[in-house]
Design a protein around this motif. Structure first.
Motif, PDB file in Angstrom:
ATOM      1  N   CYS A 119     -11.443 -18.681   5.376  1.00  0.00           N
ATOM      2  CA  CYS A 119     -11.624 -17.059   5.267  1.00  0.00           C
ATOM      3  C   CYS A 119     -10.325 -16.503   5.056  1.00  0.00           C
ATOM      4  N   ARG A 120      -9.983 -15.566   4.466  1.00  0.00           N
ATOM      5  CA  ARG A 120      -8.660 -14.892   4.077  1.00  0.00           C
ATOM      6  C   ARG A 120      -8.709 -13.242   4.269  1.00  0.00           C
ATOM      7  N   THR A 121      -9.965 -13.018   4.955  1.00  0.00           N
ATOM      8  CA  THR A 121      -9.932 -11.369   4.917  1.00  0.00           C
ATOM      9  C   THR A 121      -9.018 -10.939   6.015  1.00  0.00           C
ATOM     10  N   ASP A 122      -8.617 -11.664   6.861  1.00  0.00           N
ATOM     11  CA  ASP A 122      -7.592 -11.147   8.018  1.00  0.00           C
ATOM     12  C   ASP A 122      -6.388 -11.060   7.621  1.00  0.00           C
ATOM     13  N   GLU A 123      -5.998 -11.523   6.303  1.00  0.00           N
ATOM     14  CA  GLU A 123      -4.567 -11.328   5.825  1.00  0.00           C
ATOM     15  C   GLU A 123      -4.431 -10.652   4.482  1.00  0.00           C
ATOM     16  N   VAL A 124      -5.687 -10.802   3.698  1.00  0.00           N
ATOM     17  CA  VAL A 124      -5.601  -9.906   2.308  1.00  0.00           C
ATOM     18  C   VAL A 124      -6.126  -8.483   2.523  1.00  0.00           C
ATOM     19  N   PRO A 125      -5.218  -7.641   2.322  1.00  0.00           N
ATOM     20  CA  PRO A 125      -5.397  -6.492   2.501  1.00  0.00           C
ATOM     21  C   PRO A 125      -6.467  -5.607   1.637  1.00  0.00           C
ATOM     22  N   LEU A 126      -7.172  -4.763   2.008  1.00  0.00           N
ATOM     23  CA  LEU A 126      -8.221  -3.922   1.308  1.00  0.00           C
ATOM     24  C   LEU A 126      -7.556  -3.380  -0.066  1.00  0.00           C
ATOM     25  N   PRO A 127      -8.264  -2.989  -1.008  1.00  0.00           N
ATOM     26  CA  PRO A 127      -7.604  -2.517  -2.329  1.00  0.00           C
ATOM     27  C   PRO A 127      -6.513  -1.601  -1.997  1.00  0.00           C
ATOM     28  N   GLY A 128      -6.989  -0.418  -1.380  1.00  0.00           N
ATOM     29  CA  GLY A 128      -5.889   0.554  -0.890  1.00  0.00           C
ATOM     30  C   GLY A 128      -4.831   0.330  -0.004  1.00  0.00           C
ATOM     31  N   GLY A 129      -4.669  -1.005   0.447  1.00  0.00           N
ATOM     32  CA  GLY A 129      -3.501  -1.374   1.558  1.00  0.00           C
ATOM     33  C   GLY A 129      -2.766  -2.426   0.945  1.00  0.00           C
ATOM     34  N   THR A 130      -2.655  -2.714  -0.384  1.00  0.00           N
ATOM     35  CA  THR A 130      -1.888  -3.990  -0.754  1.00  0.00           C
ATOM     36  C   THR A 130      -0.242  -3.407  -0.990  1.00  0.00           C
ATOM     37  N   THR A 131       0.393  -3.265   0.056  1.00  0.00           N
ATOM     38  CA  THR A 131       1.709  -3.136   0.148  1.00  0.00           C
ATOM     39  C   THR A 131       2.240  -3.306   1.564  1.00  0.00           C
ATOM     40  N   ARG A 132       3.703  -3.819   1.224  1.00  0.00           N
ATOM     41  CA  ARG A 132       4.366  -4.169   2.510  1.00  0.00           C
ATOM     42  C   ARG A 132       4.512  -3.067   3.527  1.00  0.00           C
ATOM     43  N   SER A 133       4.689  -2.033   2.947  1.00  0.00           N
ATOM     44  CA  SER A 133       4.824  -0.888   3.669  1.00  0.00           C
ATOM     45  C   SER A 133       4.477   0.233   3.260  1.00  0.00           C
ATOM     46  N   PHE A 134       3.439   0.953   3.786  1.00  0.00           N
ATOM     47  CA  PHE A 134       2.499   1.760   3.274  1.00  0.00           C
ATOM     48  C   PHE A 134       3.434   3.274   3.328  1.00  0.00           C
ATOM     49  N   GLU A 135       4.148   3.305   4.400  1.00  0.00           N
ATOM     50  CA  GLU A 135       4.975   4.498   4.648  1.00  0.00           C
ATOM     51  C   GLU A 135       5.986   4.808   3.358  1.00  0.00           C
ATOM     52  N   GLU A 136       6.786   3.392   3.022  1.00  0.00           N
ATOM     53  CA  GLU A 136       7.350   3.831   1.812  1.00  0.00           C
ATOM     54  C   GLU A 136       6.757   3.965   0.704  1.00  0.00           C
ATOM     55  N   PHE A 137       5.623   3.383   0.382  1.00  0.00           N
ATOM     56  CA  PHE A 137       4.922   3.648  -0.738  1.00  0.00           C
ATOM     57  C   PHE A 137       4.480   5.063  -0.788  1.00  0.00           C
ATOM     58  N   SER A 138       4.085   5.619   0.348  1.00  0.00           N
ATOM     59  CA  SER A 138       3.584   7.175   0.200  1.00  0.00           C
ATOM     60  C   SER A 138       4.848   7.932   0.265  1.00  0.00           C
ATOM     61  N   ALA A 139       6.086   7.585   0.805  1.00  0.00           N
ATOM     62  CA  ALA A 139       7.078   8.646   0.438  1.00  0.00           C
ATOM     63  C   ALA A 139       7.501   8.470  -1.152  1.00  0.00           C
ATOM     64  N   GLY A 140       7.387   7.306  -2.020  1.00  0.00           N
ATOM     65  CA  GLY A 140       7.758   7.200  -3.375  1.00  0.00           C
ATOM     66  C   GLY A 140       6.535   7.853  -4.132  1.00  0.00           C
ATOM     67  N   PHE A 141       5.382   8.189  -3.572  1.00  0.00           N
ATOM     68  CA  PHE A 141       4.324   8.738  -4.381  1.00  0.00           C
ATOM     69  C   PHE A 141       4.429  10.316  -4.245  1.00  0.00           C
ATOM     70  N   LYS A 142       4.864  10.481  -3.064  1.00  0.00           N
ATOM     71  CA  LYS A 142       5.164  12.182  -2.943  1.00  0.00           C
ATOM     72  C   LYS A 142       6.053  12.575  -3.811  1.00  0.00           C
ATOM     73  N   ARG A 143       7.231  11.760  -3.893  1.00  0.00           N
ATOM     74  CA  ARG A 143       8.343  12.167  -4.569  1.00  0.00           C
ATOM     75  C   ARG A 143       7.740  12.162  -6.256  1.00  0.00           C
ATOM     76  N   THR A 144       7.113  11.341  -6.752  1.00  0.00           N
ATOM     77  CA  THR A 144       6.882  11.175  -8.213  1.00  0.00           C
ATOM     78  C   THR A 144       5.724  11.783  -8.484  1.00  0.00           C
ATOM     79  N   SER A 145       4.623  12.072  -7.765  1.00  0.00           N
ATOM     80  CA  SER A 145       3.331  12.356  -8.370  1.00  0.00           C
ATOM     81  C   SER A 145       3.239  13.947  -9.094  1.00  0.00           C
ATOM     82  N   GLY A 146       4.409  14.670  -8.668  1.00  0.00           N
ATOM     83  CA  GLY A 146       4.262  15.972  -9.286  1.00  0.00           C
ATOM     84  C   GLY A 146       3.056  16.806  -8.620  1.00  0.00           C
ATOM     85  N   LEU A 147       2.417  16.583  -7.561  1.00  0.00           N
ATOM     86  CA  LEU A 147       1.455  17.162  -6.913  1.00  0.00           C
ATOM     87  C   LEU A 147       1.933  17.951  -5.772  1.00  0.00           C
ATOM     88  N   ALA A 148       1.424  19.004  -5.117  1.00  0.00           N
ATOM     89  CA  ALA A 148       1.735  19.631  -4.139  1.00  0.00           C
ATOM     90  C   ALA A 148       1.666  18.482  -2.996  1.00  0.00           C
TER      91      ALA A 148
END
Ligand SMILES: Cc1cc2nc3c(=O)[nH]c(=O)nc-3n(C[C@H](O)[C@H](O)[C@H](O)COP(=O)(O)OP(=O)(O)OC[C@H]3O[C@@H](n4cnc5c(N)ncnc54)[C@H](O)[C@@H]3O)c2cc1C
Length: 559
Positions: free
Chosen positions: A405-434
């Motif tokens: 079983c690998r569900t303890d290590e394979v992230p759910l679809p929205g969680g596949t990143t090494r650093s969610f914080e870094e990903f979020s910062a990048g998305f906020k910079r580039t999304s063009g959304l408020a």
């Protein structure tokens, strides 16, 4: 209905499945994901939407269950605390740490010594956790932290950390989506009406498409009945000789706007003055979730509504612990109620019924019944481990060695990143959304936020919020409607609002956006105007069970 006829392959009866799952709550969806990831051919069915049962109506805590220590359920607490760590890792967008304050009063049933012991045990059972250890706060320290707390008789408080999943529905949806991406067939609005028995072996099921394309039979060597509080109803379909397995208890919650004296960033875990039961006041989705009750229930499982007594109990207890809160029935935005699928135990206090789960292989108890497993009980928190154990049992029944079983290590679809914080910062910079809209998409869809936004293509209207004015909790954009239908297995408007974009559990329960969202489906998904009107009507009819402030109850509720 357009768009939906083709969702069930007409030749599904000819498909070869290893495993059929009846029920797509958190447990059915979790089992489907684990089984599909290990290579099994899976069919997951639900008579409603994914997570439309109990999974939507919990307190939304990913917790060890401090309370269970009182019943010496050390194994359950340890399992839950270990699962909490795993969920924080595989779903960083959906599961977050939350501080809890437990005030201790002169009149408390659980005195300072007992709370201190409980806290040590809780920390000890999760010694390698990522969260901080508990602290004992003096009377002054706790009043500084939560000035609104009733000061009379207050002795001290404990501060500890647990997990919260504000959108438990999305945890289940992402498990189902992941199962689907690993090859499982997921059918919603598909009600299992009969377990097919051949020489006492359960060999398949008959289900009806509630959206109108007819009845189907499907076979598989193993069927798992993971229908939560409906487990006994499903067993009755084969004239089961099993005793009652589920003894459901009802739990209700209130949702209110921030109120005077409410704790700012932490949850309160309080002993009710009326009966000594513990209950929570939890910051949730920009508002507060207050619950829960715990009452034996034998009513209609398809229409569970908070009753006046439960509402008054929760209001009174909140006003007692926070005297300036001034809550009254007219301040409640909405309520919700669910039935805990607990093991049947006709006597004793409701709170004493174990919250541990049982993976019940019918063959072990009745050697003549082959092919059937039922899941009794279980918490949101422990769904992943329950799924792992169940898939192991499925392999045993298939007579095959279970892959890891690998569900303890394979992230759910929205969680596949090494650093969610870094990903979020990048998305906020580039999304063009408020900023508020970017944050909202990240909180709901995690690293799939850019995919959601991409649904808008070059149509700016699909990037704009449907509600005006909008907030974090109500800022659904048109692209989310398309994403829900095209990529997240939504079948109806209510699915989009209540269990994909989550605006249905916002302060206006989606009433400010339901018509516009249906219009998007008309413009982009080929819905007829009649279908759009029908879906809005159905949605409004459904949410009346939440007793929303914005919807007057003029007619009796229908299941
Ligand atoms: C008030 C309350 C508070 C709770 N708080 C917490 C908490 O804070 N933390 C925690 O960890 N746990 C909590 N829980 C427990 C947790 O929510 C449940 O144990 C869990 O959601 C059960 O999930 P499930 O998948 O087994 O059942 P369900 O979510 O009920 O799913 C069963 C599914 O089966 C489907 N179904 C039924 N019959 C059929 C049929 N004939 N054909 C096809 N489909 C069918 C239903 O539509 C349903 O979607 C709480 C529960 C309640 C009620």
């Amino acid at each position: 209905m357009e768009n939906m006829q083709s969702r069930i392959p007409p030749d599904i009866s000819d498909y070869t499945f290893d495993l059929i799952l009846v029920g797509a709550g958190i447990n059915g969806a979790g089992i489907a994901r684990d089984a599909a990831m290990r290579g099994l051919k899976v069919l997951l069915l639900d008579k409603g939407d994914i997570a439309s049962g109990t999974t939507s109506w919990s307190t939304r805590l990913i917790h060890g269950g401090l309370r269970y220590l009182e019943y010496y359920e050390f194994c359950l607490v340890q399992e839950s605390l270990s699962e909490r760590e795993k969920l924080l890792r595989i779903a960083p967008h959906l599961v977050k740490p939350l501080p809890f304050v437990v005030p201790v009063y002169e009149h408390s049933k659980r005195g300072p010594m007992m709370i201190r012991l409980g806290m040590f045990a809780y920390d000890f059972l999760s010694f390698n956790k990522s969260m901080d250890w508990h602290k004992i706060l003096s009377r002054d320290e706790v009043l500084e932290r939560i000035p609104g707390l009733e000061p009379e008789g207050l002795l001290a408080a404990a501060l500890y950390y647990d997990g919260q999943t504000e959108y438990a529905e999305r945890l289940a949806v992402e498990n189902a989506v992941s199962a689907h991406e690993h090859g499982a067939i997921v059918l919603t609005y598909a009600e299992v009406e009969r377990l097919i028995v051949d020489k006492e072996n359960v060999v398949g099921i008959e289900f009806i498409d509630l959206l109108g394309s007819g009845k189907y039979t499907v076979n598989a060597p193993v069927i798992v009945n993971v229908a939560g509080p409906w487990v006994d109803e499903v067993l009755r379909q084969m004239n089961s000789t099993e005793e009652c397995m589920i003894g459901g208890t009802k739990g209700s919650h209130l949702v209110v706007d921030p109120f005077p004296g409410a704790p700012a960033g932490e949850a309160l875990y309080v002993e009710a003055k009326a009966d000594g039961r513990p209950f929570f006041i939890v910051p949730w989705n920009g508002r507060y979730l207050i619950g829960t009750t715990d009452i034996r229930y034998e009513g209609d499982l398809d229409l569970v509504v908070a009753d006046d007594e439960e509402i008054d109990y929760l209001i009174n207890e909140t006003n007692t612990i926070i005297p300036e809160a001034g809550l009254s029935r007219d301040k409640i935005l909405f309520t919700y109620s669910g039935i805990r699928p607990l093991p049947y135990q006709p006597e004793g206090a409701e709170g004493s019924v174990t919250r541990s789960h049982i993976v019940y292989d019918h063959t072990r108890h009745h050697p003549k019944i082959g092919g059937l497993v039922s899941i009794i009980g279980g918490k949101l928190t422990t769904y992943r481990n329950l799924s792992r154990q169940t898939v192991n049992v499925v392999y045993e029944k298939l007579g095959e060695k279970a892959p890891e079983c690998r569900t303890d290590e394979v992230p759910l679809p929205g969680g596949t990143t090494r650093s969610f914080e870094e990903f979020s910062a990048g998305f906020k910079r580039t999304s063009g959304l408020a900023e508020e809209l970017s944050t909202r998409l990240l909180k709901i869809y995690g690293v799939r936020a850019p995919e959601v936004l991409a649904m808008a293509g070059d149509d700016p209207s699909l990037r704009a919020p449907l509600a005006s004015p909008f907030s974090m909790e109500t800022g659904i954009i048109g692209a989310e409607v398309l994403y829900a239908f095209r990529h997240e297995l939504a079948g109806k408007l209510g699915d989009v609002l209540l269990r994909r974009s989550m605006v249905g559990l916002g302060p206006r329960v989606g009433l400010d956006v339901d018509e516009t969202a249906a219009q998007i489906a008309v413009r982009h998904l080929g819905w007829s105007r009649e279908r759009a009107e029908l879906e809005v009507r159905e949605f409004r009819d459904y949410i009346r069970r939440l007793r929303p402030k914005d919807l007057h109850e003029t007619e009796p509720l229908k299941a």
